[in-house]
Motif scaffolding. Structure first.
Motif: not given
Length: 239
Positions: A124-129, A131-147
């Motif tokens: 539910g928070g802001v998560v840094a990852a 750019t262009g990684t599978i982690q960035a895609d995962h953060v987006t799928s959780t509903g967190a705010t991707l930075l």
């Protein structure tokens, strides 16, 4: 034993026909330890440097290393700046649409969150990852705010300076930050993403891909790949 003999024979057959040029150029980021980084002499080092050098030796190929920023690493492969990517790139269906992969040289990797406190809300928070990684895609799928940041070091810095609540990356990358700094801790459970890491090739370079796949298979069969994994990626399961 028969599998090893057959794999070696295939490697010898394909290596001679794989290339029209004299030197194979291996593209990497040089900024993602322990997979790849620049040492004090400015040379590529790490798990993938040792792995790539050994693969080239087994394939009887002359190879040189080229560094490239992560966010343009696939476009510059396609434009011919190098012949293969060996840069901690997880095999995914989305990437298969634009590049071909070798057989994986790591099993699926554990990804992890790190933060300044264990009670951070990573969904539910802001998560840094990066750019262009599978982690960035995962953060987006959780509903967190991707930075997103182009460099992996910047994702960790974002947590420390308060821009992000947590960072998500390969656990092997985050381990050195957590173990060597008192402020960062792992948060929550590890998450397995992707199909493991592989080398990426232009879709027109099937013979080169097969040559490196045969070399990877030979390292799996004789146990030398597991030795490298144990040396550089202690949190990664072996084959």
């Amino acid at each position: 034993m028969n599998r090893l003999i057959l794999g070696t024979a295939f490697l010898a057959l394909t290596a001679g026909a794989a290339l029209a040029q004299d030197t194979v150029r291996l593209g990497t980021e040089g900024a993602y330890p322990p997979y790849n980084f620049l040492n004090d002499d400015g040379e590529v080092a790490g798990f993938e440097r040792e792995l790539g050098d050994e693969l080239c030796t087994r394939a009887e190929l002359t190879c040189e290393w080229v560094t490239n920023d992560w966010d343009s690493i696939i476009p510059n492969l396609q434009s011919g700046n190098y012949d293969a990517i060996i840069a901690g790139m997880s095999i995914t269906e989305a990437r298969r649409e634009v590049v071909d992969f070798s057989e994986n040289y790591t099993p699926p990797l554990p990804s992890a969150y790190a933060a300044l406190s264990e009670d951070v809300d990573v969904e539910g928070g802001v998560v840094a990852a990066q750019t262009g990684t599978i982690q960035a895609d995962h953060v987006t799928s959780t509903g967190a705010t991707l930075l997103e940041f182009p460099n992996p070091e910047d994702t960790v810095a974002a947590v420390r300076n308060g821009e992000a609540d947590a960072v998500m990356a390969d656990k092997d990358f985050l381990t050195s930050y957590v173990e060597n700094n008192d402020d960062l801790v792992f948060v929550g459970e590890d998450v397995a993403l992707g199909e493991g890491i592989g080398m990426a090739f232009r879709q027109s370079d099937a013979e080169l891909r097969e040559t490196f796949t045969a070399a990877i298979q030979s390292m799996k069969e004789d146990g030398s790949l597991n030795e490298l994994i144990a040396k550089w990626l202690p949190d990664t399961p072996e084959f």
